[in-house]
Design a protein around this motif. Structure first.
Motif, PDB file in Angstrom:
ATOM      1  N   THR A  39      -6.770   5.015  -7.054  1.00 33.36           N
ATOM      2  CA  THR A  39      -7.306   6.319  -6.650  1.00 33.36           C
ATOM      3  C   THR A  39      -8.734   6.537  -7.117  1.00 33.36           C
ATOM      4  O   THR A  39      -9.582   7.037  -6.358  1.00 33.36           O
ATOM      5  CB  THR A  39      -6.416   7.455  -7.195  1.00 33.36           C
ATOM      6  OG1 THR A  39      -5.055   7.177  -6.843  1.00 33.36           O
ATOM      7  CG2 THR A  39      -6.841   8.795  -6.636  1.00 33.36           C
ATOM      8  N   PHE A  98       0.685   5.507  -0.116  1.00 37.77           N
ATOM      9  CA  PHE A  98       0.057   6.831  -0.171  1.00 37.77           C
ATOM     10  C   PHE A  98       1.088   7.763  -0.795  1.00 37.77           C
ATOM     11  O   PHE A  98       2.172   7.948  -0.235  1.00 37.77           O
ATOM     12  CB  PHE A  98      -0.290   7.339   1.228  1.00 37.77           C
ATOM     13  CG  PHE A  98      -1.319   6.540   1.973  1.00 37.77           C
ATOM     14  CD1 PHE A  98      -2.644   6.931   1.980  1.00 37.77           C
ATOM     15  CD2 PHE A  98      -0.951   5.405   2.690  1.00 37.77           C
ATOM     16  CE1 PHE A  98      -3.597   6.213   2.692  1.00 37.77           C
ATOM     17  CE2 PHE A  98      -1.891   4.677   3.396  1.00 37.77           C
ATOM     18  CZ  PHE A  98      -3.224   5.078   3.384  1.00 37.77           C
ATOM     19  N   VAL A 108      -0.854  12.250  -0.639  1.00 37.07           N
ATOM     20  CA  VAL A 108      -2.317  12.284  -0.590  1.00 37.07           C
ATOM     21  C   VAL A 108      -2.801  13.464   0.242  1.00 37.07           C
ATOM     22  O   VAL A 108      -2.280  13.744   1.332  1.00 37.07           O
ATOM     23  CB  VAL A 108      -2.863  10.954  -0.019  1.00 37.07           C
ATOM     24  CG1 VAL A 108      -4.336  11.084   0.378  1.00 37.07           C
ATOM     25  CG2 VAL A 108      -2.673   9.831  -1.019  1.00 37.07           C
ATOM     26  N   VAL A 141      -3.352   6.713  -4.338  1.00 38.88           N
ATOM     27  CA  VAL A 141      -3.212   5.532  -3.488  1.00 38.88           C
ATOM     28  C   VAL A 141      -2.984   4.332  -4.401  1.00 38.88           C
ATOM     29  O   VAL A 141      -3.698   4.163  -5.402  1.00 38.88           O
ATOM     30  CB  VAL A 141      -4.463   5.300  -2.617  1.00 38.88           C
ATOM     31  CG1 VAL A 141      -4.359   3.969  -1.871  1.00 38.88           C
ATOM     32  CG2 VAL A 141      -4.654   6.440  -1.630  1.00 38.88           C
ATOM     33  N   ILE A 176       0.861  -1.191   0.000  1.00 42.94           N
ATOM     34  CA  ILE A 176       0.000   0.000   0.000  1.00 42.94           C
ATOM     35  C   ILE A 176       0.892   1.234   0.000  1.00 42.94           C
ATOM     36  O   ILE A 176       1.809   1.344   0.819  1.00 42.94           O
ATOM     37  CB  ILE A 176      -0.922   0.049   1.231  1.00 42.94           C
ATOM     38  CG1 ILE A 176      -1.768  -1.210   1.339  1.00 42.94           C
ATOM     39  CG2 ILE A 176      -1.824   1.287   1.193  1.00 42.94           C
ATOM     40  CD1 ILE A 176      -2.527  -1.326   2.632  1.00 42.94           C
ATOM     41  N   VAL A 178      -7.836   4.337   1.499  1.00 43.23           N
ATOM     42  CA  VAL A 178      -7.465   3.055   0.887  1.00 43.23           C
ATOM     43  C   VAL A 178      -8.713   2.301   0.440  1.00 43.23           C
ATOM     44  O   VAL A 178      -8.747   1.717  -0.650  1.00 43.23           O
ATOM     45  CB  VAL A 178      -6.646   2.188   1.869  1.00 43.23           C
ATOM     46  CG1 VAL A 178      -6.295   0.848   1.227  1.00 43.23           C
ATOM     47  CG2 VAL A 178      -5.391   2.908   2.314  1.00 43.23           C
TER      48      VAL A 178
END
Length: 347
Positions: free
Chosen positions: A66, A4, A7, A58, A2, A47
């Motif tokens: 996203t 970011f 963001v 993301v 994952i 998420v």
């Protein structure tokens, strides 16, 4: 697993996440920790696809999600209140997502039975209404409903907060065991420091939408990167400049009274009068004792400060009010910060 990537999430004029960047590795049990309103649930929902991003991206498994709808992100989410359907029995709750995908009935039955066995739900419990189950059993149903979809990522939004303290402690280890059993990347949101420290591979501590520190539980506890992290996690004493100066004069010249200096309460050594010790110290008088079963917390007065310290239940006889002791400090265990004092999180 994952990522970011810069963001930002805004709600009207309020920026819940300003320029938030973070990477969570595959298979990690990763916790977002912070006070209420710090942005941790917003990050989790970013998420899951439950909030729109104002900026940034993301990625899950290297794939940009996203603008994907939540149902296509291959993530499973367990909410604080579990969000189970009261009009369905346990089996129907677990099977809900598979039925929505129009999976064959034989496949649904097989996968529901498999996941129920893995999370320790019996066949008898599968035919019960969710209201007939305990809080811990309902939590397992919610986890089974998420995992039966075989997501790449499991998201948990304060799933223990509605349970009593004893059950919370019990379910912490069960949750961690389940995560290890499935090997699934898990992101856990909590404001509870004990949960974060006892369950996580790594922790991100948030304040006002910004990451203060990312590290292992030991790193954020023992080597807090900021004054906010130091004061938010665990119990600490803040040492007055006078006490810091006294310790500097008694064998710790690296200490600076101009810095904000803290020590965790279990790092203060208590030595009974007349016994030898090593390290800079000050004399103190016991004011009170609070018994916690495995240990006692003492409140002590020195000529500079009032401090708290811990003695384990097996560390000799209890100290009495009015008794004098030496408070001994290891300079390596002191956490020191320059600049503004720690700010509290949003309520």
């Amino acid at each position: 697993m994952i990522t970011f990537d810069d963001v930002s999430v805004r709600f009207g004029t309020f920026e819940a996440l300003p320029s938030f960047s973070l990477h969570i590795a595959e298979g990690e049990f990763f916790t977002l920790l912070g006070p209420s309103g710090c942005g941790k649930s917003t990050a989790l929902r970013a998420v899951a696809g439950f909030v729109d991003l104002s900026a940034g991206d993301v990625r899950v498994g290297g794939k940009k999600v996203t603008h994907l709808p939540s149902g296509k992100r291959e993530v499973g989410m367990v909410f604080q209140n579990y969000a189970l359907f009261p009009g369905m029995n346990v089996r129907e709750n677990i099977a809900f997502g598979l039925r929505a995908q129009k999976r064959p009935g034989s496949e649904i039955d097989r996968r529901v039975n498999e996941i129920a066995d893995q999370v320790d739900l019996s066949q008898e419990q599968l035919v019960k209404g969710v209201a007939e189950l305990s809080g811990g059993q309902q939590q397992r149903v919610a986890i089974a409903r998420a995992l039966v979809m075989r997501p790449k990522v499991l998201l948990l939004d304060e799933p223990l907060s509605n349970l009593d303290a004893k059950l919370r402690r019990q379910l912490r280890s069960q949750l961690k065991d389940l995560q290890g059993q499935f090997g699934i990347t898990t992101v856990y949101v909590t404001h509870d420091q004990d949960e974060a420290l006892s369950m996580s591979d790594r922790i991100a501590v948030l304040d006002r939408g910004r990451i203060e520190q990312v590290g292992t539980p030991e790193e954020v506890y023992e080597r807090s990167a900021s004054e906010f992290v130091c004061t938010f996690i665990g119990e600490v004493n803040r040492l007055s400049p006078r006490l810091v100066g006294a310790l500097a004069a008694r064998g710790a010249p690296e200490l600076d009274p101009a810095e904000s200096t803290y020590v965790r309460i279990e790092k203060v050594g208590l030595v009974r009068e007349g016994r030898p010790h090593r390290g800079p110290s000050v004399r103190g008088t016991v004011m009170s004792r609070t018994y916690h079963g495995t240990h006692s917390v003492y409140r002590l007065r020195t000529e500079h400060d009032e401090l708290r310290a811990v003695l384990g239940d097996g560390d000799g006889p209890h100290l009495a009010a009015g008794q004098e002791v030496d408070l001994v400090f290891d300079p390596a265990s002191l956490m020191r910060y320059r600049g503004a004092s720690a700010a509290g999180g949003r309520g």
